[in-house]
Motif scaffolding. Structure first.
Motif, PDB file in Angstrom:
ATOM      1  N   LYS A   1       3.840   5.974  -5.345  1.00 34.70           N
ATOM      2  CA  LYS A   1       3.916   5.934  -6.815  1.00 34.70           C
ATOM      3  C   LYS A   1       2.865   6.850  -7.439  1.00 34.70           C
ATOM      4  CE  LYS A   1       3.247   2.776 -10.751  1.00 34.70           C
ATOM      5  NZ  LYS A   1       4.337   3.315 -11.586  1.00 34.70           N
ATOM      6  N   ASN A   2       1.640   6.763  -6.934  1.00 31.22           N
ATOM      7  CA  ASN A   2       0.549   7.573  -7.480  1.00 31.22           C
ATOM      8  C   ASN A   2       0.692   9.052  -7.134  1.00 31.22           C
ATOM      9  OD1 ASN A   2      -0.719   5.346  -8.661  1.00 31.22           O
ATOM     10  ND2 ASN A   2      -1.855   4.867  -6.796  1.00 31.22           N
ATOM     11  N   LYS A   3       1.103   9.333  -5.915  1.00 25.39           N
ATOM     12  CA  LYS A   3       1.216  10.726  -5.483  1.00 25.39           C
ATOM     13  C   LYS A   3       2.310  11.463  -6.232  1.00 25.39           C
ATOM     14  CE  LYS A   3       2.028  13.695  -1.476  1.00 25.39           C
ATOM     15  NZ  LYS A   3       2.222  13.755  -0.003  1.00 25.39           N
ATOM     16  N   TYR A   4       3.466  10.801  -6.395  1.00 30.15           N
ATOM     17  CA  TYR A   4       4.622  11.467  -6.994  1.00 30.15           C
ATOM     18  C   TYR A   4       4.854  11.084  -8.456  1.00 30.15           C
ATOM     19  CZ  TYR A   4       5.668  12.764  -2.174  1.00 30.15           C
ATOM     20  OH  TYR A   4       5.590  13.290  -0.908  1.00 30.15           O
ATOM     21  N   HIS A   5       3.939  10.302  -8.999  1.00 30.13           N
ATOM     22  CA  HIS A   5       4.016   9.901 -10.410  1.00 30.13           C
ATOM     23  C   HIS A   5       5.398   9.318 -10.750  1.00 30.13           C
ATOM     24  CE1 HIS A   5       0.256  12.078 -10.820  1.00 30.13           C
ATOM     25  NE2 HIS A   5       0.825  13.148 -10.321  1.00 30.13           N
TER      26      HIS A   5
ATOM     27  N   SER B   1       2.087   1.885  -3.487  1.00 26.84           N
ATOM     28  CA  SER B   1       0.993   2.380  -4.325  1.00 26.84           C
ATOM     29  C   SER B   1       0.726   3.865  -4.059  1.00 26.84           C
ATOM     30  CB  SER B   1      -0.273   1.566  -4.062  1.00 26.84           C
ATOM     31  OG  SER B   1      -1.361   2.062  -4.807  1.00 26.84           O
ATOM     32  N   ILE B   2       0.720   4.241  -2.778  1.00 33.29           N
ATOM     33  CA  ILE B   2       0.467   5.630  -2.395  1.00 33.29           C
ATOM     34  C   ILE B   2       1.552   6.557  -2.942  1.00 33.29           C
ATOM     35  CG2 ILE B   2       0.383   7.230  -0.437  1.00 33.29           C
ATOM     36  CD1 ILE B   2      -0.933   4.894   1.163  1.00 33.29           C
TER      37      ILE B   2
ATOM     38  N   SER C   1       7.822   0.563 -12.334  1.00 34.19           N
ATOM     39  CA  SER C   1       6.750  -0.394 -12.060  1.00 34.19           C
ATOM     40  C   SER C   1       6.607  -0.585 -10.554  1.00 34.19           C
ATOM     41  CB  SER C   1       7.059  -1.745 -12.712  1.00 34.19           C
ATOM     42  OG  SER C   1       8.155  -2.376 -12.076  1.00 34.19           O
ATOM     43  N   SER C   2       5.417  -0.922 -10.107  1.00 35.34           N
ATOM     44  CA  SER C   2       5.180  -1.166  -8.684  1.00 35.34           C
ATOM     45  C   SER C   2       6.058  -2.304  -8.174  1.00 35.34           C
ATOM     46  CB  SER C   2       3.703  -1.502  -8.442  1.00 35.34           C
ATOM     47  OG  SER C   2       2.886  -0.392  -8.754  1.00 35.34           O
TER      48      SER C   2
ATOM     49  N   GLU D   1       0.826  -1.209   0.000  1.00 32.99           N
ATOM     50  CA  GLU D   1       0.000   0.000   0.000  1.00 32.99           C
ATOM     51  C   GLU D   1       0.861   1.260   0.000  1.00 32.99           C
ATOM     52  OE1 GLU D   1      -4.072  -1.120   2.311  1.00 32.99           O
ATOM     53  OE2 GLU D   1      -2.233  -1.411   3.443  1.00 32.99           O
TER      54      GLU D   1
ATOM     55  N   ASP E   1       7.976   7.047 -12.247  1.00 35.61           N
ATOM     56  CA  ASP E   1       7.966   6.280 -13.499  1.00 35.61           C
ATOM     57  C   ASP E   1       8.757   4.971 -13.359  1.00 35.61           C
ATOM     58  OD1 ASP E   1       7.489   5.595 -16.107  1.00 35.61           O
ATOM     59  OD2 ASP E   1       9.127   6.804 -16.928  1.00 35.61           O
TER      60      ASP E   1
END
Length: 208
Positions: A60-64, A57-58, A68-69, A54, A66
């Motif tokens: 990666k999405n917040k700071y964009h 995911s948080i 892969s997870s 989690e 680049d």
């Protein structure tokens, strides 16, 4: 010390029994730094509770970011594994677990950390014998502050909520426990063994 009204005590691990929050903060800072991002304590505190999946995911999405997870997870996990070698149990943690066991309490460990890392610490500190059940971050879909992890532990232990007490160090952990219908003690920084025993004794008297 007698606390017959409480049958089960659910313990968090990171920051509660193990003095590892400073190391985990450094991991968080260094991880983001690798991607040109400056972390901060407020964000880190919000991430004290969710599982590593989690957290990735948080961030990666917040700071964009680049990447892969899967790659981000591997990078973060590697840094945590290195940090875990430097971690130490909180002072008197072993004595506390031993006292509670000798007084007839059943203990469960409820942590958002992955099973392999948590078991590494449990083996290293010789704590496995103290706990009857475990719930790890990779056992659930939603970690703290979601109540799922404590609901899973209740089901696993067959414990009665009103006879169970949770010991946590984070706001997310506290929210998770209380949302699951459990009473939770939120520890203050630098709490010692005698403080915890006093807290438990006071709580026992309150529910008689």
């Amino acid at each position: 010390m007698t606390m017959n009204n409480i049958k089960w005590i659910f313990f968090d691990l990171d920051g509660t029994l193990v003095d590892n929050i400073p190391e985990l903060y450094r991991v968080y800072i260094n991880f983001l730094k690798n991607y040109g991002i400056k972390g901060n304590k407020k964000e880190f505190e919000r991430l004290n509770g969710p599982s590593l999946t989690e957290i990735i995911s948080i961030l990666k999405n917040k700071y964009h970011i680049d990447r892969s997870s899967k790659r981000l997870f591997a990078d973060y996990l590697k840094q945590i594994q290195i940090a875990y070698k430097k971690m130490k149990p909180k002072k008197h943690s072993r004595q506390l677990l031993d006292i509670l066991n000798k007084n007839g309490y059943k203990l469960a460990l409820v942590t958002s950390s992955p099973r392999n890392l948590s078991c590494l610490l449990l083996k290293q500190y010789g704590w496995k014998k103290f706990f009857k059940h475990y719930v790890f971050g990779d056992d659930i879909f939603h970690s703290k502050p979601h109540p799922s992890i404590y609901k899973v532990c209740l089901k696993k232990t067959k414990a009665i909520a009103k006879q169970t007490l949770v010991i946590e160090d984070s706001k997310n952990g506290f929210k998770s426990a209380t949302k699951a219908g459990l009473k939770c003690v939120l520890l203050k920084k630098n709490v010692n063994l005698h403080n915890i025993i006093k807290i438990l004794n006071n709580y026992e008297r309150q529910i008689i």
